[in-house]
Scaffold this motif. Structure first.
Motif: not given
Ligand code: HEM
Length: 498
Positions: A128, A147, A299, A358, A433, A438, A440-441
């Motif tokens: 992804i 998620m 996280s 983070p 984001n 944005i 997903i998790g």
């Molecule tokens: C404090 C915890 C978290 C923060 C601050 C965070 C932040 C972010 C951000 C900023 C992105 C965008 C990344 C990009 O633009 O390349 C992202 C993508 C993503 N996050 Fe999180 N995340 C966190 C926790 C999690 C958790 C726990 C999961 C899963 C259960 C998760 C699953 C994903 C996935 C699958 C994407 C990819 C979305 C895409 O490319 O469409 N995240 N996260």
């Protein structure tokens, strides 16, 4: 002696060719900028092909001061600038208007780059994080189904691993970051990958060590721009690579074995769902490490910085405990409706995400010549042109520390600020984001962080930073995401021991 065998004539021809090519490229670029009606952003002055920038940059990375290094320059160059080094141009910005354009209003004009794909291919592969367009949309829909929610069973899984984590935190000399990272690894592998790594109950951490090595190398290669693409992990860290490959294979083997036993639809994890949908072994292996990076690292960093700040701010911990005592008590486990009531703990999390973002940085590449709203002109307020293929890095940590956007005592970690303050605009506070890509998790992450902090309050009467714990003030380690620069040593006294 022939024309091409005379060293003098040959050097002359090469110099003339390089000169002609440079003039030609310069005039083409000028035309492309003119067609967009905007020029490039401020250019950071360089010498010797930008070697001075490369040296400064690696010095900053080594001292865990990369964020400071970029922040100072961004302030000097009106928050958007172009770095030229080793033949590569890289645009850097922490301007909310530009971040909004990249993440939302001009979402279709930018993409995850091929260079990043190549650099991170051993960790993320084609999963992804590297996808764009229709392919990404379909993958994101599948991940979202797994998620973007919290299942009842997630409480029991989290609680089981939290008990192991608390046993380690209660022992002096254990690094809080390390314990929390193992906690998240165990939860995320069990919930999303169908098999638990059980790192909290083991003394050996080969997966985490190998992953750390590869993430460090990938971050380093990313900073080198095009040059970094030509380096390869298999020359630098073959053992780490082999270990990750075996680790992914073990998860894939188990996932394919489970698939052959006719699982109950609706009860399977994201990895098993991918198998059911006919993804091949390579896809499954990439999905395992992508899920771990997405679900664990941000996280972990937020929770570990939260733990560090709490250990330095006994007044904050006292308020958290009072809230948990009032809303839940210390004798039963928190439910989802309890977590919704923890207003102060939510502020602690928001403030930690503000002060210690983070991810720290994020990157995209324009798929055609584009303009971004801000960064040009003498005051940096005019649009700028960014040519197709130029790497754009946007600084989220520095965005969150822009005192000119109205954040008081911007470097102070103070959860109370959220009682009276809110960002002027959603684009000035961007932990997860906004727009189509944005996180997903987000909901699952908030659940993990809130549950952990609530349980910490129930379990420990006091948490105090020990003098041997180095200051982390403004320091971060670059490993794809940002991580803590140093271990966190704290004395955690259990309620029963008081
Ligand atoms: C404090 C915890 C978290 C923060 C601050 C965070 C932040 C972010 C951000 C900023 C992105 C965008 C990344 C990009 O633009 O390349 C992202 C993508 C993503 N996050 Fe999180 N995340 C966190 C926790 C999690 C958790 C726990 C999961 C899963 C259960 C998760 C699953 C994903 C996935 C699958 C994407 C990819 C979305 C895409 O490319 O469409 N995240 N996260």
């Amino acid at each position: 002696m022939g024309l091409f065998t005379s060293p003098l004539i040959l050097s002359g021809i090469i110099i003339a060719a390089v000169f002609t090519f440079s003039v030609y490229s310069w005039s083409v670029r000028r035309k492309r900028y003119a067609a967009l009606g905007a020029g490039p952003p401020a250019v950071v002055l360089t010498n010797s092909f930008g070697l001075n920038i490369v040296i400064d940059m690696f010095r900053a990375v080594r001292k865990h001061r990369f964020y400071h290094w970029t922040k100072e320059m961004l302030e000097e160059y009106n928050h958007t600038m172009e770095l030229r080094m080793l033949g590569t141009r890289l645009v850097m910005t922490d301007e909310p208007e530009n971040i909004k354009a990249i993440q939302d209003t001009q979402f279709r004009e930018v993409a995850k780059s091929e260079e990043q794909h190549e650099i991170f291919k051993h960790i993320l592969g084609d999963a992804i994080f590297a996808m764009n367009g229709e392919e990404w949309k379909q993958e994101a829909a599948l991940y979202r189904a797994h998620m973007s929610r919290v299942r009842d069973s997630d409480f029991a899984v989290t609680e089981r691993h939290i008990l192991n984590a608390f046993n380690l935190l209660a022992k002096e000399g254990n690094d809080g970051f390390d314990v929390i990272d193992r906690l998240q690894l165990d939860v995320v592998t069990e919930v999303f990958c169908g098999d638990c790594t059980n790192s909290l109950t083991s003394d050996q951490q080969p997966f985490r060590n190998a992953m750390e090595t590869l993430q460090k190398i990938a971050s380093f290669r990313q900073l080198l721009g095009k040059v970094g693409v030509y380096l390869d992990d298999k020359w630098i860290a073959p053992q780490a690579l082999k270990f990750i490959d075996d680790y992914q294979d073990a998860f894939a083997d188990k996932a394919f074995a489970r698939a052959s036993k006719n699982p109950v639809p609706g009860s399977i994890c994201v990895i098993d769902d991918l198998v059911q949908r006919g993804k091949n072994r390579e896809d499954i292996k990439n999905a395992v490490t992508s899920t771990l990076l997405a679900g664990k690292d941000p996280s972990t960093t937020t929770m570990a910085f939260g733990f560090y700040e709490i250990a330095r701010h006994p007044d904050v911990y006292a308020k958290m405990k009072a809230e948990v005592k009032e809303q839940i008590g210390f004798d039963r486990l928190p439910t989802m409706s309890d977590l919704h009531k923890l207003k102060y703990i939510k502020m602690v999390i928001k403030e930690t995400l503000r002060d210690h973002h983070p991810l720290g940085f994020n990157a995209r590449v324009p798929v055609k010549d584009i303009t971004l709203p801000r960064g040009g002109g003498s005051d940096g307020k005019s649009p700028i042109a960014v040519l197709k293929g130029t790497q754009i890095i946007y600084g989220l940590l520095s965005l969150h520390h822009r005192s000119d956007l109205g954040v008081k005592d911007v470097n102070e970690w103070r959860p109370e600020r959220w009682e009276t303050w809110k960002p002027n605009d959603q684009w000035e506070y961007v932990p997860f984001n906004h727009g189509p890509r944005i996180c997903i998790g987000q909901q699952f992450a908030n659940f993990q962080m809130e549950y952990f902090l609530a349980r910490l309050c129930q379990e420990f009467e006091s948490i105090t930073l020990l003098p041997e714990s180095p200051s982390q003030e403004g320091l971060v380690k670059l490993e794809l995401n940002t991580k803590m620069a140093h271990p966190v040593y704290a004395k955690c006294v259990r309620r029963a021991q008081v």
